[in-house]
Design a protein around this motif. Structure first.
Motif, short mmCIF file in Angstrom:
data_model
loop_
_atom_site.label_atom_id
_atom_site.label_comp_id
_atom_site.label_asym_id
_atom_site.label_seq_id
_atom_site.Cartn_x
_atom_site.Cartn_y
_atom_site.Cartn_z
N ARG A 217 -39.01 8.77 25.02
CA ARG A 217 -38.70 9.65 24.22
C ARG A 217 -38.49 8.99 23.20
O ARG A 217 -37.96 8.44 22.80
N MET A 218 -38.93 9.18 21.16
CA MET A 218 -39.18 8.84 19.99
C MET A 218 -38.99 9.15 19.43
O MET A 218 -39.21 10.35 18.94
N PHE A 219 -37.46 8.90 18.16
CA PHE A 219 -36.85 9.20 17.18
C PHE A 219 -37.62 8.56 16.34
O PHE A 219 -37.53 7.31 16.59
N LEU A 220 -37.49 8.98 15.13
CA LEU A 220 -37.44 8.15 13.99
C LEU A 220 -36.60 8.60 12.73
O LEU A 220 -36.66 9.42 12.25
N ALA A 221 -36.34 7.45 12.23
CA ALA A 221 -35.74 7.43 11.24
C ALA A 221 -35.92 6.69 9.64
O ALA A 221 -36.36 5.51 10.20
N VAL A 222 -35.74 7.32 8.91
CA VAL A 222 -36.70 6.03 7.36
C VAL A 222 -35.45 5.75 6.29
O VAL A 222 -34.81 6.29 6.35
N ASN A 223 -34.95 4.31 6.76
CA ASN A 223 -34.23 4.50 6.03
C ASN A 223 -34.30 3.87 4.58
O ASN A 223 -35.63 3.89 4.26
N LEU A 236 -44.35 9.02 7.65
CA LEU A 236 -44.16 10.73 8.12
C LEU A 236 -45.45 11.19 8.95
O LEU A 236 -45.60 12.07 9.65
N ALA A 237 -46.61 11.28 8.42
CA ALA A 237 -47.87 11.36 8.58
C ALA A 237 -48.36 10.67 9.73
O ALA A 237 -48.50 11.67 11.47
N PHE A 238 -48.31 9.40 9.54
CA PHE A 238 -48.56 8.85 10.75
C PHE A 238 -47.35 9.34 12.43
O PHE A 238 -48.34 9.23 13.33
N CYS A 239 -46.10 9.47 12.20
CA CYS A 239 -45.06 9.75 13.26
C CYS A 239 -45.87 11.75 13.89
O CYS A 239 -45.49 11.78 14.72
N ALA A 240 -46.46 12.19 12.46
CA ALA A 240 -46.98 13.28 12.64
C ALA A 240 -47.30 14.03 13.60
O ALA A 240 -48.34 14.16 14.28
N GLU A 241 -48.74 12.27 13.38
CA GLU A 241 -50.20 12.20 13.88
C GLU A 241 -49.93 11.45 15.71
O GLU A 241 -50.09 12.29 16.55
N LYS A 242 -49.08 11.16 15.38
CA LYS A 242 -48.26 10.02 17.37
C LYS A 242 -46.96 11.37 17.89
O LYS A 242 -47.54 10.75 18.91
N GLY A 243 -47.12 12.57 17.40
CA GLY A 243 -45.90 13.12 18.28
C GLY A 243 -45.33 12.15 18.45
O GLY A 243 -43.47 13.00 18.73
N ILE A 244 -43.90 12.08 16.89
CA ILE A 244 -42.60 11.34 17.05
C ILE A 244 -41.49 12.22 16.47
O ILE A 244 -42.23 12.69 14.85
N THR A 245 -40.74 12.23 17.60
CA THR A 245 -40.15 13.75 16.44
C THR A 245 -38.78 13.06 14.73
O THR A 245 -38.42 11.87 15.20
N VAL A 246 -39.33 12.72 14.30
CA VAL A 246 -38.40 12.39 12.97
C VAL A 246 -37.18 13.28 12.66
O VAL A 246 -36.92 14.25 12.21
N ALA A 247 -35.94 12.00 13.37
CA ALA A 247 -34.80 12.88 13.30
C ALA A 247 -34.11 12.48 11.67
O ALA A 247 -33.27 13.47 11.26
N GLY A 248 -34.15 11.98 10.92
CA GLY A 248 -34.11 12.32 9.29
C GLY A 248 -34.92 11.46 8.03
O GLY A 248 -34.81 10.29 8.46
N LEU A 249 -33.88 11.40 7.14
CA LEU A 249 -34.35 9.85 6.44
C LEU A 249 -33.01 10.38 5.52
O LEU A 249 -32.34 10.73 5.04
N ILE A 250 -32.56 8.80 5.55
CA ILE A 250 -31.00 8.27 4.90
C ILE A 250 -31.37 7.78 3.68
O ILE A 250 -32.88 6.47 3.54
N PRO A 251 -31.38 8.25 2.40
CA PRO A 251 -31.26 7.61 1.31
C PRO A 251 -30.53 6.50 0.98
O PRO A 251 -29.96 5.51 1.11
N PHE A 252 -30.90 5.63 -0.51
CA PHE A 252 -30.88 4.31 -0.41
C PHE A 252 -29.64 4.75 -1.27
O PHE A 252 -29.10 5.86 -1.78
#
Length: 291
Positions: A217-223, A236-252
């Motif tokens: 199971r894959m989750f993704l966070a963009v730091n 995010l578009a790549f994750c949608a295509e692959k069915g990967i759950t985007v758990a969240g975005l971390i701001p600078f």
């Protein structure tokens, strides 16, 4: 017991910082064991000041050794060694341990039986206590090429300790090599930490292809997601295509650097990045069915 590994396709994405923050959140309600499987650069300990309880020597591949009393100085071993590990000086042959790959060719071709294989220490494994729970980590001796095997040793010890606990949280290595494969094997889920850069996106795609082979199971966070919003959107578009759950975005957030410099988890001080990691952990916890 659930197994969650935090991984990244490249170094410098903030993987260890995110792992430490999740550990700080998880231990508040869960019985937690941690493992640092980035054995080439184990940094999780820097944020938790562990108290080492046990040091275990790690022996990986054996190394060739030439007995000078038996050696007839024929040079067959040096001639057939593809790694240049056998050196000769004044007709005396010896093995340069750092270059020996343990293949056994020298032993096979030696007509005098002067070559044997001996144990070689490649590093150390540590069992430590922290305020959050047990931590298993290791150090690989520079030049040793058995990091994948050492990761397996660290994981096995951590799994034994975590057998009756809620969660084994693993800080994985960057990249897609043997250490990553050893880390992901047997895990219930991975959290991939990436960044909005061209190299971050490229390495993310390679990492996802590897993880797909393990049906994990894959989750993704963009730091630092707001530093290059165009690439973040592509990720995010790549994750949608692959069915990967985007758990969240971390701001600078400058608070991240301050927390790291103070040797404490990010989540000890309120900040936008801390709130983002808390939201990411909530998504993962709920999806994995953790109590």
């Amino acid at each position: 017991m659930k197994r969650l590994a935090v991984v990244s396709g490249k170094g410098g994405t903030g993987k260890t910082t995110v792992t430490a923050a999740i550990a700080d959140l998880a231990h508040r309600d869960l019985d937690l064991v941690m493992a640092d499987c980035d054995v080439d650069a184990a940094n999780l300990e820097l944020l938790f000041s562990p108290n080492v309880q046990e040091t275990i020597p790690y022996y990986g591949m054996k190394c060739a050794q030439i007995d000078p009393d038996i050696c007839i100085s024929c040079g067959a071993c040096a001639e057939h060694c593809r790694f240049g590990a056998i050196l000769e000086e004044k007709a005396i042959y010896r093995v340069e341990q750092a270059d020996c790959e343990g293949c056994g060719v020298c032993e096979h071709v030696c007509p005098a039986g002067a070559v044997t294989f001996v144990e070689r220490k490649h590093g150390e494994i540590y069992r430590s206590t922290t305020e959050l729970g047990p931590l298993f980590h290791a150090r690989l001796i520079p030049g040793s090429g058995t990091s994948g095997l050492l990761v397996t040793e660290v994981k096995e010890r951590a799994l034994e300790a975590a057998a009756d606990r809620d969660l084994l949280l693993i800080d994985g290595p960057p990249g897609i090599g043997c250490p990553l494969i050893a880390t992901v094997t047997g895990c219930d889920a991975v959290l991939i930490v990436t960044e909005p850069s061209m190299s971050g996106r490229s390495d993310l795609e390679r990492l996802v292809r590897v993880c797909e082979g393990f049906r994990v199971r894959m989750f993704l966070a963009v730091n630092r997601s707001d530093l290059e919003e165009r690439i973040t959107a592509e990720i995010l578009a790549f994750c949608a295509e692959k069915g990967i759950t985007v758990a969240g975005l971390i701001p600078f957030d400058d608070a991240v650097q301050r927390a790291v410099c103070s040797h404490r988890p990010l989540t000890r001080t309120p900040s936008p990045a801390s709130d983002a990691v808390a939201a990411i952990w909530a998504v993962i916890r709920d999806d994995m069915g953790l109590p």
